[in-house]
Design an enzyme around this catalytic site. Structure first.
Site, PDB file in Angstrom:
ATOM      1  N   ASP A  92       0.861  -1.175   0.000  1.00 32.18           N
ATOM      2  CA  ASP A  92       0.000   0.000   0.000  1.00 32.18           C
ATOM      3  C   ASP A  92       0.897   1.224   0.000  1.00 32.18           C
ATOM      4  O   ASP A  92       2.120   1.120   0.079  1.00 32.18           O
ATOM      5  CB  ASP A  92      -0.949  -0.025   1.199  1.00 32.18           C
ATOM      6  N   ASP A 277      -8.195  -7.279  -0.176  1.00 31.16           N
ATOM      7  CA  ASP A 277      -7.333  -7.590   0.962  1.00 31.16           C
ATOM      8  C   ASP A 277      -8.086  -7.189   2.210  1.00 31.16           C
ATOM      9  O   ASP A 277      -8.954  -6.307   2.158  1.00 31.16           O
ATOM     10  CB  ASP A 277      -6.023  -6.795   0.921  1.00 31.16           C
ATOM     11  N   CYS A 315     -14.590 -28.055   6.268  1.00 31.50           N
ATOM     12  CA  CYS A 315     -13.310 -27.477   5.833  1.00 31.50           C
ATOM     13  C   CYS A 315     -12.225 -28.551   5.807  1.00 31.50           C
ATOM     14  O   CYS A 315     -12.152 -29.391   6.695  1.00 31.50           O
ATOM     15  CB  CYS A 315     -12.925 -26.346   6.786  1.00 31.50           C
ATOM     16  N   CYS A 317      -8.918 -27.832   5.737  1.00 31.24           N
ATOM     17  CA  CYS A 317      -7.626 -27.193   6.022  1.00 31.24           C
ATOM     18  C   CYS A 317      -6.854 -28.015   7.053  1.00 31.24           C
ATOM     19  O   CYS A 317      -7.426 -28.863   7.740  1.00 31.24           O
ATOM     20  CB  CYS A 317      -7.830 -25.750   6.478  1.00 31.24           C
ATOM     21  N   CYS A 320      -8.508 -27.941  10.569  1.00 30.81           N
ATOM     22  CA  CYS A 320      -9.764 -28.697  10.702  1.00 30.81           C
ATOM     23  C   CYS A 320      -9.532 -30.200  10.550  1.00 30.81           C
ATOM     24  O   CYS A 320     -10.301 -30.995  11.081  1.00 30.81           O
ATOM     25  CB  CYS A 320     -10.785 -28.203   9.685  1.00 30.81           C
ATOM     26  N   HIS A 346      -6.579 -21.440   9.869  1.00 30.75           N
ATOM     27  CA  HIS A 346      -7.934 -21.806   9.435  1.00 30.75           C
ATOM     28  C   HIS A 346      -8.633 -20.658   8.714  1.00 30.75           C
ATOM     29  O   HIS A 346      -9.198 -20.844   7.634  1.00 30.75           O
ATOM     30  CB  HIS A 346      -8.818 -22.265  10.601  1.00 30.75           C
TER      31      HIS A 346
END
Lengths: 375, 375
Positions: A92, A277, A315, A317, A320, A346
């Site tokens: 930024d 973002d 999920c 991931c 999880c 997560h």
């Protein structure tokens, strides 16, 4: 070189499935970009980010300028090398942080004088200086220096802010074009650093239109919509995005800054936003708020103390697959560092997963892109 | 079932290369055990610990009893399942924490009354209760409840402390034997939970001898040397270990608690210590102290701000392969959570690497074990 932004597929409501060719990565869009404020996505090692599929992360110019300093990072080969992140990065402009973090600031046409939140030391940022810092960091995408209009702001305040943002956009782009060759790395693919302009204008649609049109004339590599998610009602956020999107060139990437909740990022991506973002998934994680397919889950709650199900049963991931709500609650209660790590992994997996599903769905429901790209 | 502890090789100075068969893992010894106080090795996810080669970790009975509570952990299937750690685990007895963390405590022959460091609530630990808690947690190895003698302690204080420790050892073992079948898991290999006694006696060699001999008569599954690394000079630590080791049965594992620096753990392992644990690599990491083949490295130091070499050029850990000293220093300076993660991963890799080298070297320089095991 071919166009830095390819649209692979488009849908009737305006959603686009694209590819953004950047020096360090060809990024699949729409994309969610995890925020790595001080050269690290908080609590997540780089190899974990890679395995989660993050293709581009943010760095904050304001923070990195103050610590460890952009000249140090330049000497060490740029931000990618400094933090060992070989994929794409966007910085930024520092404008938002100067306005939200710095207690003492003084704005003039020339730039902004502010005091560091770290040690109170005095600093002066101009559009030219912001670009110099970003070029020293060596981001794939640099953002024009803007003034983020606060909410609420009356019309005269929004007009004045917009005037500055447009003048600074012109100076940013001009300085960027003169110095873009000074990146601390050489790209083997011959891609160049890109510079995006930022549409401001508060919550006034005519000011937003005016800003978008003027920025488009300047011919940036991409366009961001800034000054949203600053406290306004969500309907207003949506209205501003819907107003501005049609004014932006179809063949350039469109980035909405600082959004949002899971349903928001999906909604905006389907409307034609290519990049987003937000600190929400990472910051909320550190406070124990998990985003799941079943809604938000406050892992601190007593009712999870013996819950042996994964944070999100739908999920896949790494968190999880391995851990229970009961364990995550315990880690949070005990103030253990592993709490922030697992919660963040997560939440990022969840956000990145949403974008992956949206990309797949845009591709499946699209009209052939060739017919659209001539519109 | 065969012996729970196999000695594969032995060296002249007494070092042993062994295998300890535990319900959740056959552990290669000598072994360093990372400390996972509250059900997590601070700042390191379980899959990372696995990939670093950790085979057994510690849990702290005192901390887990207070939060989240051993009965909760029992209901959720035991500590292994609660924290998703399928490999071996050892729990201390809580004695050391009661003595070092609890402001108010009152010791009687029956046990210890203390106040929680979390909320000031009052609790009473007896040897029987400590074993009940450890059995509920379901560790592979439970430790007898002892009184850790402070340093310095005069002879009468050390004698009184020793008297308690020996009485409590007998009660711990007896209660353990009556209830070892109540682990919250069933081991498919038919291995049993083990119980180790702890040799105390302050810095008085005759008291240490007396304690060791009495504990050996009780026939524990293994023997620990406790009450070291409590502030005494290192020569004294070494003297106590050297005094006690020959008194312990050769065919049982020997564990020195709470040591030490890298050169110490190597030295003790070569003398015949099979197991060690210490918070040093993890705690020091969080304060920026890295252990390397070139010595200790304070990553906060200014001189590393532009140092592009890895923390330890001779180390092949994931941190040394990817990151620079300059980046680790920046993370520490910025107070970033990734700092603790990366520093800890390196230090644990370094400690585990030392033990791996010692194991290999013990095997190479050994006499055939068969000749020795009959001594």
């Amino acid at each position: 070189m071919s166009s830095p932004f390819d649209i692979l597929a488009e849908t009737e409501p305006g959603g686009r499935r694209g590819q953004l060719h950047l020096p360090h990565r060809t990024v699949q869009t729409p994309v969610f970009m995890p925020v790595g404020t001080a050269g690290t996505v908080k609590a997540v090692p780089q190899d974990t980010l890679e395995s989660l599929g993050a293709e581009i992360i943010l760095g904050n110019t304001y923070h990195l300028y103050l610590r460890p300093g952009h000249e140090l990072i330049r000497r060490l080969g740029g931000l990618h090398r400094f933090i060992s992140w070989p994929r794409a990065m966007l910085t930024d402009s520092g404008g938002f942080q100067v306005f939200s973090l710095s207690a003492l600031r003084k704005v003039s046409d020339e730039g902004v004088r502010f005091r560091s939140h770290l040690d109170g030391s005095s600093h002066f940022f101009t559009p030219e200086h912001s670009m110099d810092v970003q070029i020293a960091l060596g981001a794939d995408i640099c953002m024009a220096f803007d003034e983020c209009t606060e909410y609420p702001a009356d019309r005269s305040r929004a007009e004045e802010s917009l005037r500055l943002t447009m003048a600074w956009a012109r100076r940013s782009l001009s300085h960027f074009r003169a110095h873009r060759g000074e990146a601390p790395w050489t790209d083997p693919k011959g891609c160049c650093m890109q510079c995006f302009g930022i549409v401001q204008g508060g919550m006034y649609t005519d000011l937003r239109r005016q800003c978008a049109e003027r920025l488009v004339e300047m011919d940036f590599d991409g366009y961001a919509i800034g000054g949203l998610s600053v406290g306004e009602p969500r309907a207003l956020t949506l209205e501003m995005i819907a107003e501005v999107l049609p004014l932006l060139p179809k063949d350039k990437p469109r980035y909405v800054m600082g959004v949002g909740y899971p349903d928001e990022i999906e909604q905006y991506a389907r409307m034609g936003v290519d990049m987003m973002d937000c600190v929400l998934p990472t910051r909320a994680a550190r406070h124990g708020l998990l985003f799941t397919s079943e809604g938000r889950l406050n892992i601190k709650a007593k009712r999870y103390s013996e819950d042996q199900s994964p944070p999100d049963p739908a999920c896949g991931c790494p968190v999880c697959r391995r851990y229970t709500r009961a364990y995550l609650r315990h880690l949070m209660q005990a103030g253990e560092p592993l709490s922030a790590i697992l919660n963040t992994v997560h939440n990022l997996a969840y956000y990145l997963g949403i974008m992956e599903r949206v990309r797949n769905s845009l591709q499946e429901t699209s009209r052939p892109a060739a017919k659209i790209s001539v519109l």
